[in-house]
Design a protein around this motif. Structure first.
Motif, PDB file in Angstrom:
ATOM      1  N   THR A 127       0.856  -1.184   0.000  1.00  0.00           N
ATOM      2  CA  THR A 127       0.000   0.000   0.000  1.00  0.00           C
ATOM      3  C   THR A 127       0.892   1.233   0.000  1.00  0.00           C
ATOM      4  O   THR A 127       2.064   1.167   0.375  1.00  0.00           O
ATOM      5  CB  THR A 127      -0.922   0.040   1.237  1.00  0.00           C
ATOM      6  OG1 THR A 127      -0.123   0.094   2.415  1.00  0.00           O
ATOM      7  CG2 THR A 127      -1.835  -1.178   1.291  1.00  0.00           C
ATOM      8  N   GLN A 129       0.679   5.879   0.165  1.00  0.00           N
ATOM      9  CA  GLN A 129      -0.125   7.091   0.303  1.00  0.00           C
ATOM     10  C   GLN A 129       0.745   8.319   0.144  1.00  0.00           C
ATOM     11  O   GLN A 129       1.941   8.297   0.430  1.00  0.00           O
ATOM     12  CB  GLN A 129      -0.850   7.136   1.644  1.00  0.00           C
ATOM     13  CG  GLN A 129       0.042   7.379   2.829  1.00  0.00           C
ATOM     14  CD  GLN A 129      -0.754   7.520   4.120  1.00  0.00           C
ATOM     15  OE1 GLN A 129      -1.967   7.470   4.133  1.00  0.00           O
ATOM     16  NE2 GLN A 129      -0.052   7.707   5.218  1.00  0.00           N
ATOM     17  N   GLY A 131      -0.013  12.730   0.650  1.00  0.00           N
ATOM     18  CA  GLY A 131      -1.026  13.739   0.902  1.00  0.00           C
ATOM     19  C   GLY A 131      -0.748  14.572   2.134  1.00  0.00           C
ATOM     20  O   GLY A 131       0.355  14.565   2.679  1.00  0.00           O
ATOM     21  N   GLY A 154      -5.410  13.692  -0.292  1.00  0.00           N
ATOM     22  CA  GLY A 154      -4.358  13.058  -1.075  1.00  0.00           C
ATOM     23  C   GLY A 154      -4.829  11.785  -1.732  1.00  0.00           C
ATOM     24  O   GLY A 154      -6.006  11.656  -2.113  1.00  0.00           O
ATOM     25  N   TYR A 155      -3.932  10.816  -1.828  1.00  0.00           N
ATOM     26  CA  TYR A 155      -4.211   9.567  -2.525  1.00  0.00           C
ATOM     27  C   TYR A 155      -3.665   8.389  -1.726  1.00  0.00           C
ATOM     28  O   TYR A 155      -2.559   8.458  -1.199  1.00  0.00           O
ATOM     29  CB  TYR A 155      -3.561   9.588  -3.922  1.00  0.00           C
ATOM     30  CG  TYR A 155      -3.791   8.323  -4.701  1.00  0.00           C
ATOM     31  CD1 TYR A 155      -5.006   8.098  -5.329  1.00  0.00           C
ATOM     32  CD2 TYR A 155      -2.808   7.353  -4.802  1.00  0.00           C
ATOM     33  CE1 TYR A 155      -5.239   6.930  -6.034  1.00  0.00           C
ATOM     34  CE2 TYR A 155      -3.022   6.188  -5.509  1.00  0.00           C
ATOM     35  CZ  TYR A 155      -4.242   5.986  -6.122  1.00  0.00           C
ATOM     36  OH  TYR A 155      -4.467   4.831  -6.816  1.00  0.00           O
ATOM     37  N   GLN A 156      -4.456   7.324  -1.650  1.00  0.00           N
ATOM     38  CA  GLN A 156      -4.017   6.055  -1.070  1.00  0.00           C
ATOM     39  C   GLN A 156      -4.188   4.982  -2.127  1.00  0.00           C
ATOM     40  O   GLN A 156      -5.238   4.906  -2.773  1.00  0.00           O
ATOM     41  CB  GLN A 156      -4.865   5.688   0.158  1.00  0.00           C
ATOM     42  CG  GLN A 156      -4.665   6.604   1.329  1.00  0.00           C
ATOM     43  CD  GLN A 156      -5.566   6.253   2.495  1.00  0.00           C
ATOM     44  OE1 GLN A 156      -6.653   5.730   2.328  1.00  0.00           O
ATOM     45  NE2 GLN A 156      -5.105   6.563   3.691  1.00  0.00           N
ATOM     46  N   GLY A 157      -3.166   4.146  -2.303  1.00  0.00           N
ATOM     47  CA  GLY A 157      -3.215   3.095  -3.308  1.00  0.00           C
ATOM     48  C   GLY A 157      -2.847   1.750  -2.726  1.00  0.00           C
ATOM     49  O   GLY A 157      -2.305   1.650  -1.622  1.00  0.00           O
ATOM     50  N   SER A 169      -7.824   1.596  -3.593  1.00  0.00           N
ATOM     51  CA  SER A 169      -7.179   2.799  -4.099  1.00  0.00           C
ATOM     52  C   SER A 169      -8.219   3.900  -4.104  1.00  0.00           C
ATOM     53  O   SER A 169      -9.316   3.720  -4.631  1.00  0.00           O
ATOM     54  CB  SER A 169      -6.644   2.566  -5.516  1.00  0.00           C
ATOM     55  OG  SER A 169      -5.605   1.629  -5.491  1.00  0.00           O
ATOM     56  N   LYS A 170      -7.883   5.029  -3.482  1.00  0.00           N
ATOM     57  CA  LYS A 170      -8.837   6.133  -3.386  1.00  0.00           C
ATOM     58  C   LYS A 170      -8.080   7.433  -3.239  1.00  0.00           C
ATOM     59  O   LYS A 170      -6.930   7.453  -2.795  1.00  0.00           O
ATOM     60  CB  LYS A 170      -9.793   5.925  -2.218  1.00  0.00           C
ATOM     61  CG  LYS A 170      -9.110   5.633  -0.896  1.00  0.00           C
ATOM     62  CD  LYS A 170     -10.081   5.146   0.141  1.00  0.00           C
ATOM     63  CE  LYS A 170      -9.315   4.611   1.342  1.00  0.00           C
ATOM     64  NZ  LYS A 170     -10.154   3.895   2.259  1.00  0.00           N
ATOM     65  N   GLY A 171      -8.730   8.519  -3.603  1.00  0.00           N
ATOM     66  CA  GLY A 171      -8.088   9.812  -3.499  1.00  0.00           C
ATOM     67  C   GLY A 171      -9.105  10.918  -3.335  1.00  0.00           C
ATOM     68  O   GLY A 171     -10.297  10.731  -3.554  1.00  0.00           O
ATOM     69  N   GLY A 172      -8.618  12.077  -2.928  1.00  0.00           N
ATOM     70  CA  GLY A 172      -9.478  13.226  -2.722  1.00  0.00           C
ATOM     71  C   GLY A 172      -9.363  13.743  -1.305  1.00  0.00           C
ATOM     72  O   GLY A 172      -8.350  13.571  -0.633  1.00  0.00           O
TER      73      GLY A 172
END
Length: 188
Positions: A127, A129, A131, A154-157, A169-172
């Motif tokens: 994983t 991140q 941000g 930010g973004y997490q993947g 995976s998400k962002g914002g």
């Protein structure tokens, strides 16, 4: 002999004065999630933290810890070792220094393995991140602080093995109770 004794006292005083910028602490958490669809997830995090206050506004630090997630109904487990360095900017502090508001600029990675009950194989899970995490510090005393982070901008993947075990995976901008952490610091 008096000169050696005086030098020793000066050395100890200078070491203790220079160590006043360091802090240590972290957070510990356990989350049990039981959904309407019958799925059950347990998550355990142990995240010790070390940092250094450069001045009254800037600090650098890192969390190095462990994250365990178990999807009970699926028999899937993920063990991740986390490394999340950050730069902290304190943009507000009360006059009596009891309350501080800050932003942590972070870029982190989690690496480990995902294992499955269905077969004996395990996969490499990863994983990441990047941000900014807003936070609040309440200085209980000069030595102890209660700290919380509220969300992420930010973004997490996650790679496929981590996604199969419940990571995504998400962002914002995420400002909700699901991304809230609490911890304590000891200021040296």
């Amino acid at each position: 002999m008096k000169k050696i004794f005086a030098m020793a006292i000066l050395a100890i005083a200078s070491l203790s004065a220079s160590a006043q910028g360091f802090y240590a602490g972290g957070s510990l958490g356990f989350w049990h999630d039981s959904n309407n669809d019958g799925s059950v997830t347990n998550n355990l995090t142990i995240l010790p933290e070390l940092g250094y206050n450069i001045n009254s506004q800037w600090a650098v630090g890192t969390t190095i810890g462990y994250d365990y997630t178990h999807l009970c109904n699926e028999g899937t487990s993920v063990n991740l070792f986390q490394f999340n360095p950050y730069v902290r900017y304190t943009y507000f502090r009360t006059a009596n220094n009891v309350l501080s508001l800050f932003l942590d600029g972070t870029a982190g990675i989690g690496a480990g393995w995902a294992s499955y009950d269905d077969y004996d194989d395990s996969k490499t899970a990863c994983t990441w991140q990047v941000g900014v995490k807003p936070g609040i510090a309440i200085n209980i005393t000069k030595k102890f602080s209660f700290v919380t982070h509220i969300g992420l901008l930010g973004y997490q993947g996650a790679n496929n093995a981590a996604k199969e075990a419940g990571y995504s995976s998400k962002g914002g901008l995420m400002l909700n109770g699901n991304n809230l952490t609490f911890g304590f610091y000891y200021n040296f």
